[in-house]
Motif scaffolding. Structure first.
Motif, PDB file in Angstrom:
ATOM      1  N   ALA A   6       0.866  -1.181   0.000  1.00 23.62           N
ATOM      2  CA  ALA A   6       0.000   0.000   0.000  1.00 23.62           C
ATOM      3  C   ALA A   6       0.898   1.224   0.000  1.00 23.62           C
ATOM      4  CB  ALA A   6      -0.907  -0.004   1.225  1.00 23.62           C
ATOM      5  N   ALA A   7       0.991   1.873  -1.185  1.00 27.25           N
ATOM      6  CA  ALA A   7       1.869   3.038  -1.324  1.00 27.25           C
ATOM      7  C   ALA A   7       1.034   4.287  -1.510  1.00 27.25           C
ATOM      8  CB  ALA A   7       2.799   2.835  -2.518  1.00 27.25           C
ATOM      9  N   GLN A   8       1.416   5.354  -0.795  1.00 31.11           N
ATOM     10  CA  GLN A   8       0.733   6.649  -0.911  1.00 31.11           C
ATOM     11  C   GLN A   8       1.781   7.727  -1.153  1.00 31.11           C
ATOM     12  OE1 GLN A   8      -2.582   7.773  -0.656  1.00 31.11           O
ATOM     13  NE2 GLN A   8      -3.139   5.615  -0.881  1.00 31.11           N
ATOM     14  N   GLY A   9       1.689   8.379  -2.313  1.00 29.46           N
ATOM     15  CA  GLY A   9       2.630   9.476  -2.623  1.00 29.46           C
ATOM     16  C   GLY A   9       4.073   9.030  -2.584  1.00 29.46           C
ATOM     17  N   LEU A  10       4.296   7.794  -2.953  1.00 32.10           N
ATOM     18  CA  LEU A  10       5.646   7.205  -2.836  1.00 32.10           C
ATOM     19  C   LEU A  10       6.622   7.887  -3.807  1.00 32.10           C
ATOM     20  CD1 LEU A  10       6.991   4.856  -1.264  1.00 32.10           C
ATOM     21  CD2 LEU A  10       6.616   3.439  -3.285  1.00 32.10           C
ATOM     22  N   ALA A  11       7.759   8.301  -3.264  1.00 34.05           N
ATOM     23  CA  ALA A  11       8.752   8.997  -4.107  1.00 34.05           C
ATOM     24  C   ALA A  11      10.155   8.535  -3.755  1.00 34.05           C
ATOM     25  CB  ALA A  11       8.630  10.509  -3.906  1.00 34.05           C
ATOM     26  N   ARG A  12      10.968   8.518  -4.787  1.00 37.44           N
ATOM     27  CA  ARG A  12      12.408   8.244  -4.562  1.00 37.44           C
ATOM     28  C   ARG A  12      13.180   9.190  -5.454  1.00 37.44           C
ATOM     29  NH1 ARG A  12      16.961   8.008  -3.005  1.00 37.44           N
ATOM     30  NH2 ARG A  12      18.151   6.128  -2.538  1.00 37.44           N
ATOM     31  N   CYS A  45      11.958   5.084 -16.641  1.00 36.19           N
ATOM     32  CA  CYS A  45      10.731   5.701 -16.114  1.00 36.19           C
ATOM     33  C   CYS A  45      10.548   5.435 -14.625  1.00 36.19           C
ATOM     34  CB  CYS A  45       9.512   5.213 -16.894  1.00 36.19           C
ATOM     35  SG  CYS A  45       9.130   3.489 -16.572  1.00 36.19           S
ATOM     36  N   GLY A  46      11.419   4.596 -14.045  1.00 38.24           N
ATOM     37  CA  GLY A  46      11.349   4.357 -12.597  1.00 38.24           C
ATOM     38  C   GLY A  46      10.766   3.008 -12.209  1.00 38.24           C
ATOM     39  N   LYS A  47      10.641   2.100 -13.187  1.00 34.84           N
ATOM     40  CA  LYS A  47      10.031   0.787 -12.898  1.00 34.84           C
ATOM     41  C   LYS A  47      10.844   0.008 -11.858  1.00 34.84           C
ATOM     42  CE  LYS A  47      10.386  -0.874 -17.119  1.00 34.84           C
ATOM     43  NZ  LYS A  47      11.068   0.207 -17.824  1.00 34.84           N
ATOM     44  N   SER A  48      12.147  -0.121 -12.157  1.00 35.71           N
ATOM     45  CA  SER A  48      12.992  -0.919 -11.243  1.00 35.71           C
ATOM     46  C   SER A  48      13.081  -0.255  -9.879  1.00 35.71           C
ATOM     47  CB  SER A  48      14.394  -1.098 -11.836  1.00 35.71           C
ATOM     48  OG  SER A  48      14.316  -1.892 -12.985  1.00 35.71           O
ATOM     49  N   THR A  49      13.152   1.085  -9.867  1.00 32.06           N
ATOM     50  CA  THR A  49      13.229   1.793  -8.582  1.00 32.06           C
ATOM     51  C   THR A  49      11.963   1.514  -7.764  1.00 32.06           C
ATOM     52  OG1 THR A  49      14.549   3.508  -9.627  1.00 32.06           O
ATOM     53  CG2 THR A  49      13.536   4.064  -7.510  1.00 32.06           C
ATOM     54  N   LEU A  53      11.699  -0.316  -4.185  1.00 27.97           N
ATOM     55  CA  LEU A  53      10.996   0.272  -3.024  1.00 27.97           C
ATOM     56  C   LEU A  53       9.982  -0.726  -2.465  1.00 27.97           C
ATOM     57  CD1 LEU A  53      10.363   3.899  -4.371  1.00 27.97           C
ATOM     58  CD2 LEU A  53      11.844   3.288  -2.457  1.00 27.97           C
ATOM     59  N   LEU A  54       9.241  -1.364  -3.370  1.00 32.68           N
ATOM     60  CA  LEU A  54       8.222  -2.326  -2.922  1.00 32.68           C
ATOM     61  C   LEU A  54       8.870  -3.503  -2.188  1.00 32.68           C
ATOM     62  CD1 LEU A  54       5.828  -2.488  -6.043  1.00 32.68           C
ATOM     63  CD2 LEU A  54       5.523  -1.191  -3.926  1.00 32.68           C
ATOM     64  N   GLY A  55      10.077  -3.863  -2.651  1.00 38.69           N
ATOM     65  CA  GLY A  55      10.762  -5.007  -2.038  1.00 38.69           C
ATOM     66  C   GLY A  55      11.539  -4.648  -0.790  1.00 38.69           C
ATOM     67  N   GLY A  56      11.542  -3.365  -0.425  1.00 39.10           N
ATOM     68  CA  GLY A  56      12.235  -2.963   0.798  1.00 39.10           C
ATOM     69  C   GLY A  56      13.739  -2.989   0.691  1.00 39.10           C
ATOM     70  N   ILE A  57      14.267  -2.901  -0.534  1.00 37.62           N
ATOM     71  CA  ILE A  57      15.732  -2.825  -0.644  1.00 37.62           C
ATOM     72  C   ILE A  57      16.174  -1.398  -0.950  1.00 37.62           C
ATOM     73  CG2 ILE A  57      16.040  -5.244  -1.287  1.00 37.62           C
ATOM     74  CD1 ILE A  57      16.433  -4.379  -4.164  1.00 37.62           C
ATOM     75  N   LEU A  65       4.835   3.707   2.521  1.00 36.93           N
ATOM     76  CA  LEU A  65       4.692   2.380   1.919  1.00 36.93           C
ATOM     77  C   LEU A  65       4.516   1.369   3.042  1.00 36.93           C
ATOM     78  CD1 LEU A  65       4.893   0.255  -0.392  1.00 36.93           C
ATOM     79  CD2 LEU A  65       7.367   0.253  -0.011  1.00 36.93           C
ATOM     80  N   GLU A  66       3.481   0.572   2.888  1.00 41.84           N
ATOM     81  CA  GLU A  66       3.300  -0.529   3.842  1.00 41.84           C
ATOM     82  C   GLU A  66       3.429  -1.845   3.096  1.00 41.84           C
ATOM     83  OE1 GLU A  66      -0.354  -0.142   5.931  1.00 41.84           O
ATOM     84  OE2 GLU A  66       0.294   1.638   7.047  1.00 41.84           O
ATOM     85  N   ILE A  67       4.229  -2.736   3.671  1.00 40.54           N
ATOM     86  CA  ILE A  67       4.329  -4.082   3.107  1.00 40.54           C
ATOM     87  C   ILE A  67       3.626  -5.007   4.085  1.00 40.54           C
ATOM     88  CG2 ILE A  67       5.893  -5.915   2.332  1.00 40.54           C
ATOM     89  CD1 ILE A  67       8.062  -3.770   1.932  1.00 40.54           C
TER      90      ILE A  67
END
Lengths: 230, 397
Positions: A6-12, A45-49, A53-57, A65-67
């Motif tokens: 569950a991601a909200q306004g997720l940015a890197r 475009c930021g796919k891998s990033t 992020l989703l994988g917590g690395i 972000l909640e996992i």
């Protein structure tokens, strides 16, 4: 039920040559259990990033972000590592198998880390290698396997601790079309067996078989379409 | 884990082999230096105590065999020492030079002669033949080298002189002696030609009987614990002589060997630094080659501590295998170096510069193992702190 992500306004954002480069820029994304999600978009475009992020690395610079209901920014490295070990399976474009270990030993590695007894992890690794179609190849080293076989070993390794979700970054990127198709079939089977999949890909065939397609452009979600493949 | 560490190292057999060789050489050097650091004084101490004599009495201000000074009119002193209730045995020794003529030859053989009390002597071990009799006037025991030079065997007769007439260039006061035994002299240097005869006989032969000299006296005390007290009592009772316990002698000897110890510490430290650099370099290089692998392992949930353990184990495995090879190499080189160093004139051949004692081996092993662990810490720390996302991204592009 708690969503897987569950991601909200997720940015890197990265700093490069004194400038801030937004790799992921305000992504809202929820992935439920059992979904088969592909993330597509042009290179850079930021796919891998987003996948990292989703994988917590990787850690977000903004947003939440909640996992599985656990906020990643509140987790310590040890907790994140444990979460990845037990709940998240990673599959990489370049497989990243240990070349000095056999196929079975590679699959046993995360089992050993999770404290599974030797006999149980041997049985589980054998079972998983059979599941991905590599029965009889257990004692082969990665250098003795084809690219497709190596990717199947990597998928078996990702499945070792029965994770809630599999994250794959361009899993067919290094494979020819026929071998890539075998991997697609394997992902379809995994999904049918109830595994949640989030896959970053350029592969149109892979994108077509997913139940949900998320399109990124310049770090933002520009399209998010669910399709019923049932 | 050990198997994985070893398989990782075996990926580059030549590189690992060369590093192992380097570690083995530095380990050998370290072991030799540790053995050298404490070896000679330990060996010397053991030699002094070979026959159980814990105290030496020498002319004031000297050590045994340190000078040609002698204690004159020694019989009352010897009698007084024997009368001491704690003293078990007293062995007077006079050192002198004798000349022997080999059979059928015109040349003379110069011999180091020891005048001893056959019943109380701590200078030799019988090799073959029978010991001197208590009143063994006319009897002699010789070293194997002296027997060879004189061309005599046990039971033969040999003519010995206590001096030379410089004008006539011939011996004076020649006396026949029966060779009773071939013996091993404990304090002789390599190849030394030595002969031993009863103290009064040597005093007569050298024309010093009226002065009744001895070079030093060896004293054996019944109980080791009583040695310091007896030494103090003898010092107070006989202020004109130098009373030294073996502990005192070893302390003085150790002071003289300060140079050896400093040298061994410096070279030992250098070998440890070289080992650390070798191991650190190799492990850093292997870690750098595997950054993608390590990042992937971390990504699939392998803990930092596991990564650190693997890398430190690789460094330790290199240290253990290299160190084991180094131990063998070190013992072989120590033996070789010992034969060279103990051939120096004036050094007892039975002392060793390099003593392979369990504590020396343990110290060397512990130092090397500690170095191996430390050498693995930096690359392990680096691997554990790896930024996962950027490393995987770089690997993929």
């Amino acid at each position: 039920m708690t969503p897987v992500f569950a991601a909200q306004g997720l940015a890197r954002h990265y700093r490069s040559n004194g400038q801030t480069v937004p790799a992921v820029n305000g992504v809202d994304l929820t992935v439920e259990r059992g979904e088969y999600v592909v993330i597509v978009g042009p290179s850079g475009c930021g796919k891998s990033t987003l996948l990292h992020l989703l994988g917590g690395i990787d850690q977000p610079t903004a947003g939440t972000l909640e996992i599985l209901g656990r906020p990643v920014t509140a987790l310590r490295d040890r907790e994140l590592t444990s979460l990845r070990l037990r709940e998240v399976g990673f599959v990489f474009q370049r497989f990243h198998l240990l070349p000095v270990l056999s196929a079975k030993e590679n699959v046993m590695l995360p089992l050993a880390e999770a404290g599974v007894p030797r006999a149980a992890r041997t049985a589980r690794a054998t079972e998983l290698l059979a599941y991905v179609g590599l029965a009889g190849r257990e004692h082969h080293r990665p250098t003795q396997l084809s690219g497709g076989e190596m990717q199947r070993v990597a998928i078996a390794r990702a499945l070792a601790n029965e994770p809630t979700v599999i994250l794959a970054d361009e899993p067919t990127g290094e494979l020819d079309a026929a071998t890539g198709q075998a991997i697609l079939d394997l992902f379809r089977r995994l999904h049918a067996d109830g595994t949640t999949l989030v896959i970053v890909t350029h592969d149109a065939h892979l994108a077509d078989q997913a139940t949900r397609r998320v399109e990124l452009l310049d770090g933002r979600v520009v399209a998010d379409q669910s399709r019923d493949r049932g | 884990m050990l198997g994985l560490a070893w398989r990782n190292l075996a990926r580059h057999p030549l590189r690992t082999g060369l590093t192992l060789l380097g570690v083995a050489v530095t380990a050998a050097m370290l072991l030799d230096m540790v053995m050298l650091g404490g070896g000679l004084d330990r060996s010397f101490g053991e030699l002094l105590l070979t026959r159980g004599y814990q105290i030496r009495i020498a002319p004031k201000g000297t050590m045994p065999f340190d000078s040609e000074a002698a204690i004159t009119q020694a019989s009352p002193l010897i009698a007084a020492l024997r009368a001491h209730p704690e003293v078990e045995s007293v062995g007077p020794v006079l050192g002198a030079t004798l000349y022997g003529r080999p059979r059928g030859a015109d040349s003379l053989v110069t011999l180091v002669a020891y005048g001893i009390d056959p019943q109380d002597q701590g200078l030799y071990r019988l090799v073959r033949g029978r010991d001197l009799q208590p009143d063994g006037t006319g009897q002699v025991v010789v070293s194997a080298e002296a027997a060879a030079a004189l061309g005599v065997a046990v039971g033969d007769s040999v003519r010995l002189a206590g001096g030379l007439d410089p004008l006539a260039a011939r011996t004076v006061e020649v006396h026949p002696f029966e060779v009773r035994a071939v013996v091993e002299w404990l304090y002789d240097f390599q190849g030394q030609r030595s002969a031993g005869l009863p103290l009064p006989a040597l005093q007569r032969l050298t024309g010093t009987a009226d002065r009744d000299p001895v070079s030093f006296v060896m004293v054996r005390v019944a109980h080791d614990g009583a040695v310091p007290g007896v030494a103090t009592a003898l010092t107070e009772a006989h202020p004109s002589v130098e009373v030294s316990s073996v502990t005192d002698l070893m302390r003085q000897f150790r002071d003289r060997l300060l140079y050896f110890r400093q040298l061994s510490y410096i070279l030992g430290t250098i070998s440890l630094v070289v080992a650390a650099l070798l191991l650190g370099t190799l492990v850093t290089v292997t870690v750098n080659e595997r950054l993608g692998e390590i990042a992937a392992l971390r990504a699939i949930g392998i803990r930092r501590s596991t990564i650190v353990s693997h890398i430190v184990l690789e460094s330790t495995a290199l240290t253990v295998v290299g160190g084991a090879a180094g131990a063998v190499l070190g013992l072989v080189t120590a033996r070789y170096l010992d034969t060279i160093l103990t051939a120096f004139p004036g050094l007892p051949a039975s002392v060793s510069f390099f003593v392979a004692r369990p504590d020396a081996l343990s110290v060397a092993a512990a130092l090397l193992l500690g170095t191996g662990l430390l050498a693995g810490v930096y690359p392990a720390w680096r691997a554990a702190r790896l930024p996962l996302a950027s490393t995987l991204h770089e690997e993929a592009t």
